[in-house]
Design a protein around this motif. Structure first.
Motif, PDB file in Angstrom:
ATOM      1  N   THR A 246     -65.624 -34.830 -31.227  1.00  0.00           N
ATOM      2  CA  THR A 246     -66.634 -35.712 -30.636  1.00  0.00           C
ATOM      3  C   THR A 246     -68.025 -35.112 -30.780  1.00  0.00           C
ATOM      4  O   THR A 246     -68.986 -35.803 -31.159  1.00  0.00           O
ATOM      5  CB  THR A 246     -66.313 -35.963 -29.152  1.00  0.00           C
ATOM      6  N   ALA A 247     -68.140 -33.817 -30.473  1.00  0.00           N
ATOM      7  CA  ALA A 247     -69.443 -33.152 -30.570  1.00  0.00           C
ATOM      8  C   ALA A 247     -69.942 -33.115 -32.008  1.00  0.00           C
ATOM      9  O   ALA A 247     -71.147 -33.294 -32.274  1.00  0.00           O
ATOM     10  CB  ALA A 247     -69.345 -31.732 -30.006  1.00  0.00           C
ATOM     11  N   LEU A 248     -69.028 -32.904 -32.963  1.00  0.00           N
ATOM     12  CA  LEU A 248     -69.434 -32.866 -34.373  1.00  0.00           C
ATOM     13  C   LEU A 248     -69.898 -34.242 -34.845  1.00  0.00           C
ATOM     14  O   LEU A 248     -70.871 -34.347 -35.619  1.00  0.00           O
ATOM     15  CB  LEU A 248     -68.269 -32.378 -35.235  1.00  0.00           C
ATOM     16  N   ARG A 249     -69.235 -35.311 -34.380  1.00  0.00           N
ATOM     17  CA  ARG A 249     -69.670 -36.652 -34.759  1.00  0.00           C
ATOM     18  C   ARG A 249     -71.073 -36.942 -34.236  1.00  0.00           C
ATOM     19  O   ARG A 249     -71.901 -37.535 -34.935  1.00  0.00           O
ATOM     20  CB  ARG A 249     -68.681 -37.693 -34.230  1.00  0.00           C
ATOM     21  N   VAL A 250     -71.313 -36.521 -33.006  1.00  0.00           N
ATOM     22  CA  VAL A 250     -72.642 -36.727 -32.424  1.00  0.00           C
ATOM     23  C   VAL A 250     -73.682 -35.939 -33.203  1.00  0.00           C
ATOM     24  O   VAL A 250     -74.767 -36.438 -33.552  1.00  0.00           O
ATOM     25  CB  VAL A 250     -72.642 -36.314 -30.937  1.00  0.00           C
ATOM     26  N   ALA A 251     -73.362 -34.680 -33.522  1.00  0.00           N
ATOM     27  CA  ALA A 251     -74.310 -33.827 -34.253  1.00  0.00           C
ATOM     28  C   ALA A 251     -74.596 -34.380 -35.644  1.00  0.00           C
ATOM     29  O   ALA A 251     -75.715 -34.256 -36.154  1.00  0.00           O
ATOM     30  CB  ALA A 251     -73.755 -32.413 -34.352  1.00  0.00           C
ATOM     31  N   ALA A 252     -73.595 -35.002 -36.259  1.00  0.00           N
ATOM     32  CA  ALA A 252     -73.771 -35.558 -37.601  1.00  0.00           C
ATOM     33  C   ALA A 252     -74.412 -36.925 -37.596  1.00  0.00           C
ATOM     34  O   ALA A 252     -74.712 -37.486 -38.643  1.00  0.00           O
ATOM     35  CB  ALA A 252     -72.407 -35.635 -38.301  1.00  0.00           C
ATOM     36  N   GLY A 253     -74.618 -37.483 -36.415  1.00  0.00           N
ATOM     37  CA  GLY A 253     -75.220 -38.805 -36.300  1.00  0.00           C
ATOM     38  C   GLY A 253     -74.236 -39.928 -36.450  1.00  0.00           C
ATOM     39  O   GLY A 253     -74.636 -41.099 -36.472  1.00  0.00           O
ATOM     40  N   GLU A 254     -72.942 -39.621 -36.549  1.00  0.00           N
ATOM     41  CA  GLU A 254     -71.954 -40.665 -36.760  1.00  0.00           C
ATOM     42  C   GLU A 254     -71.894 -41.631 -35.594  1.00  0.00           C
ATOM     43  O   GLU A 254     -71.645 -42.814 -35.761  1.00  0.00           O
ATOM     44  CB  GLU A 254     -70.575 -40.024 -36.986  1.00  0.00           C
ATOM     45  N   GLU A 255     -72.091 -41.126 -34.379  1.00  0.00           N
ATOM     46  CA  GLU A 255     -72.002 -41.962 -33.195  1.00  0.00           C
ATOM     47  C   GLU A 255     -73.070 -43.056 -33.186  1.00  0.00           C
ATOM     48  O   GLU A 255     -72.928 -44.066 -32.501  1.00  0.00           O
ATOM     49  CB  GLU A 255     -72.136 -41.107 -31.920  1.00  0.00           C
TER      50      GLU A 255
END
Length: 257
Positions: A246-255
């Motif tokens: 979840t944190a990686l998706r947020v950091a990558a802008g996926e969210e």
């Protein structure tokens, strides 16, 4: 390290199961000791090292259990089935308890108790050549007394609609854990929400009848009530891998896409 350490952790966890607020933990699926150290630091009541849905080996699980023990954090281990020899090794390493998946038959509960408890309650093999017994420095009588007073915390997962009578299935355990994801699939995914909620309510009522704590898994604490776990005493929230993803998706802008 003294023999009472793991027994004190078990006693603390059992006390938390009856407190006004739920005992909250998380699944550990990654082999890093940093995970259990962080879990202890942020205030989780326990962790469940996952040998069912992860790539962890038993050696990884033993290392995680030992590190959690040193951090003063109760660590249970989830196993897909009762393997008496493996259960013994995990408990000798300092596991606070065992969580077994897909519990459907009284014979499985009996096998779990037999593997986790010394005679006369169970049939667990006795050795003093392990860290809980301080590698032989603890007298046998003292170890047996400590195990009798504070035995391993036993958790059974109810994940299907068809089981042996639940009160009989659950009575020897400490926690009845409703596996709502597998239960939903068993009921015909996607099930009627009312049907799934009724099934969860049935498990909760059985846990109450058997005088064991009720628990389950939720992706977040906020989601617990929606899953019928608003009054759970034993709540497993997410996992280290889920939180990292979840944190990686947020950091990558996926969210935001």
């Amino acid at each position: 390290m003294t023999v009472v350490d793991v027994h004190r952790l078990r006693r603390r966890l059992r006390a938390a199961l009856t407190a006004a607020e739920p005992a909250v933990g998380t699944f550990v699926k990654l082999a890093s000791p940093d995970v259990v150290e962080l879990a202890a630091a942020v205030g989780f009541a326990f962790v469940v090292v996952d040998l069912e849905h992860s790539t962890l080996t038993e050696r990884n699980a033993v290392d995680l259990v030992r590190h959690a023990h040193v951090c003063g954090l109760p660590a249970l281990v989830r196993v897909p089935e009762v393997d008496a020899a493996a259960v013994n090794r995990l408990l000798e390493a300092g596991a606070a308890g065992i969580q077994v998946s897909m519990l459907t038959r009284v014979a499985q509960t009996e096998a779990l108790v037999a593997a986790a408890r010394f005679a006369p309650v169970g049939r667990r093999s006795v050795s003093l050549a392990n860290r809980v017994a301080r590698f032989g420095a603890t007298p046998l009588a003292r170890l047996l007394c400590a195990e009798q007073d504070d035995p391993p915390v036993l958790v059974g997962q109810i994940e299907t609609a068809r089981t042996d009578p639940l009160p009989e299935l659950l009575a020897p355990l400490d926690v009845c854990f409703v596996g709502s994801t597998d239960l939903a699939v068993d009921l015909g995914l996607p099930p009627d929400p009312a049907v799934l909620r009724a099934a969860v309510d049935r498990v909760r009522a059985a846990a109450r009848s058997a005088a064991v704590a009720f628990g389950g898994w939720a992706p977040t604490r906020d989601a617990a009530a929606h899953l019928g776990l608003g009054d759970a005493g034993y709540l497993v929230v997410g996992s280290d891998l889920q939180m990292l993803a979840t944190a990686l998706r947020v950091a990558a802008g996926e969210e935001n896409q």
